[in-house]
Scaffold this motif. Structure first.
Motif, PDB file in Angstrom:
ATOM      1  N   PRO A 107       0.915  -1.334   0.192  1.00 53.59           N
ATOM      2  CA  PRO A 107       0.078   0.011   0.017  1.00 53.59           C
ATOM      3  C   PRO A 107       0.915   1.234  -0.037  1.00 53.59           C
ATOM      4  N   GLY A 108       0.512   2.044  -0.874  1.00 49.37           N
ATOM      5  CA  GLY A 108       1.040   3.306  -0.909  1.00 49.37           C
ATOM      6  C   GLY A 108       2.489   3.554  -1.912  1.00 49.37           C
ATOM      7  N   VAL A 109       2.918   2.280  -2.383  1.00 46.98           N
ATOM      8  CA  VAL A 109       4.003   2.167  -3.008  1.00 46.98           C
ATOM      9  C   VAL A 109       3.718   1.504  -4.280  1.00 46.98           C
ATOM     10  N   THR A 110       3.366   0.419  -4.439  1.00 45.04           N
ATOM     11  CA  THR A 110       2.792  -0.534  -5.753  1.00 45.04           C
ATOM     12  C   THR A 110       1.607   0.155  -6.118  1.00 45.04           C
ATOM     13  N   GLY A 111       1.276  -0.236  -7.247  1.00 40.38           N
ATOM     14  CA  GLY A 111       0.023  -0.413  -8.162  1.00 40.38           C
ATOM     15  C   GLY A 111      -0.736  -1.363  -7.736  1.00 40.38           C
ATOM     16  N   ARG A 112      -2.116  -1.571  -8.495  1.00 41.02           N
ATOM     17  CA  ARG A 112      -3.114  -2.690  -7.991  1.00 41.02           C
ATOM     18  C   ARG A 112      -2.524  -4.033  -8.458  1.00 41.02           C
ATOM     19  N   ASP A 162      -9.573   4.070  -8.906  1.00 41.78           N
ATOM     20  CA  ASP A 162      -8.236   4.520  -8.338  1.00 41.78           C
ATOM     21  C   ASP A 162      -8.900   5.917  -7.636  1.00 41.78           C
ATOM     22  N   SER A 213      -3.247  -0.492 -13.994  1.00 37.21           N
ATOM     23  CA  SER A 213      -2.292  -1.323 -13.068  1.00 37.21           C
ATOM     24  C   SER A 213      -1.506  -2.238 -13.841  1.00 37.21           C
ATOM     25  N   SER A 219      -2.276   3.530 -11.176  1.00 40.13           N
ATOM     26  CA  SER A 219      -2.138   3.170  -9.869  1.00 40.13           C
ATOM     27  C   SER A 219      -1.267   3.205  -9.000  1.00 40.13           C
ATOM     28  N   GLU A 220       0.066   3.203  -9.317  1.00 44.01           N
ATOM     29  CA  GLU A 220       1.277   3.409  -8.733  1.00 44.01           C
ATOM     30  C   GLU A 220       1.689   4.670  -8.923  1.00 44.01           C
ATOM     31  N   THR A 251       0.518   7.227  -6.230  1.00 39.56           N
ATOM     32  CA  THR A 251       0.865   6.920  -4.842  1.00 39.56           C
ATOM     33  C   THR A 251       1.692   8.088  -4.472  1.00 39.56           C
ATOM     34  N   ASP A 252       2.473   8.831  -5.344  1.00 36.31           N
ATOM     35  CA  ASP A 252       3.333   9.858  -4.945  1.00 36.31           C
ATOM     36  C   ASP A 252       2.851  11.191  -5.095  1.00 36.31           C
TER      37      ASP A 252
END
Length: 281
Positions: free
Chosen positions: A63-68, A191, A243, A270-271, A274-275
């Protein structure tokens, strides 16, 4: 031998007896995670084994780093393909319900590990098989452990940091496989942030198919993608989606059209989101 190959339902039916043939049922639904396994248990093409997008064809989400649907660790993926009975000399047929999006993910993963011949997408998928009146079964084949081995090709991927550095240069041609309303940010059913990566072009994967769900001809696909490339090399092309799944459909279609295999941004939208420092259009 071409990297991207299609096989028709009738052609597959004529080859079911071949000992080197392996068939992977890649059916899946984003809104029903049990759909693929349930559909496989209800009925599948004789001899097929089920390859689930979440369990088999994706890695662990951070979570918060990778995509789905992050890429699986290569060793885990190799073990999965072995458990599915694959060998390096196997003739492999991949299918899903019809459009080929999830089957194309499996195709790309095999290509990423170096298996680039003898891999086919069933044109029209399971729907085409059933429409042709061909037999189905409910029993899974006896477990068989294969001897598949491979090595990931880092030239086929780009990460978020490298992509961020290329956005303002002519070194990248981004194509987004999602539907236009999601690309424009008008709707976002999955997303938490809507929109697209700046500079990307919307190239929906569904438009690689005709009204019956079969792939367009190589000439039609080449005409489609030549508009996006505008005489630029596929060396600069990067495919992404929500994703990292349906983008593989565009990469498969590009290869059908005669282009070399271009890069995938596996984390995709989706990744990317996260930033919050990464730009959004």
């Amino acid at each position: 031998m071409p990297l991207a190959q299609l096989i028709s339902a009738d052609q597959l039916a004529a080859r079911l007896h071949e000992p080197a043939l392996r068939i992977l049922d890649c059916r899946y639904a984003l809104d029903d995670l049990d759909y693929g396994g349930r559909s496989y248990a209800d009925a599948h093409i004789p001899g097929a084994r089920h390859a689930d997008l979440e369990r088999d064809l994706s890695g662990k989400i951070v979570p918060g780093v990778t995509g789905r649907h992050p890429l699986p660790h290569p060793e885990d993926l190799i073990a999965t393909f072995r458990a599915l009975g694959l060998n390096n000399d196997s003739e492999i047929v991949l299918y899903d319900d019809g459009p080929g999006a999830f089957a194309a993910r499996a195709w790309w993963l095999l290509a990423w590990l170096g298996k680039r011949d003898g891999v086919y997408l069933l044109d029209g998928g399971y729907r085409a098989w059933c429409d042709a009146g061909l037999p189905v079964e409910q029993n899974a084949p006896s477990p068989t452990t294969g001897e598949f081995h491979g090595q990931p090709d880092d030239n086929l991927t780009i990460d978020a940091a490298a992509l961020s550095g290329e956005l303002e240069t002519p070194n990248v041609t981004l194509i987004d496989a999602r539907a236009l309303p999601r690309f424009l940010g008008e709707v976002e059913p999955i997303d938490p942030v809507a929109g697209h990566i700046p500079g990307a072009a919307c190239v929906p994967f569904t438009e690689n198919l005709d009204a019956d769900g079969h792939f367009l001809s190589a000439d039609q696909l080449r005409a489609r993608f030549s508009q996006q490339l505008a005489n630029r090399s596929t060396d600069a092309l990067v495919a992404y989606c929500g994703s990292g799944v349906t983008a593989c459909h565009n990469l498969f279609a590009l290869c059908l059209a005669g282009y070399p295999l271009a890069k995938l941004y596996p984390g995709s939208w989706s990744e990317w989101i996260t930033d919050p420092q990464r730009p959004v259009a």
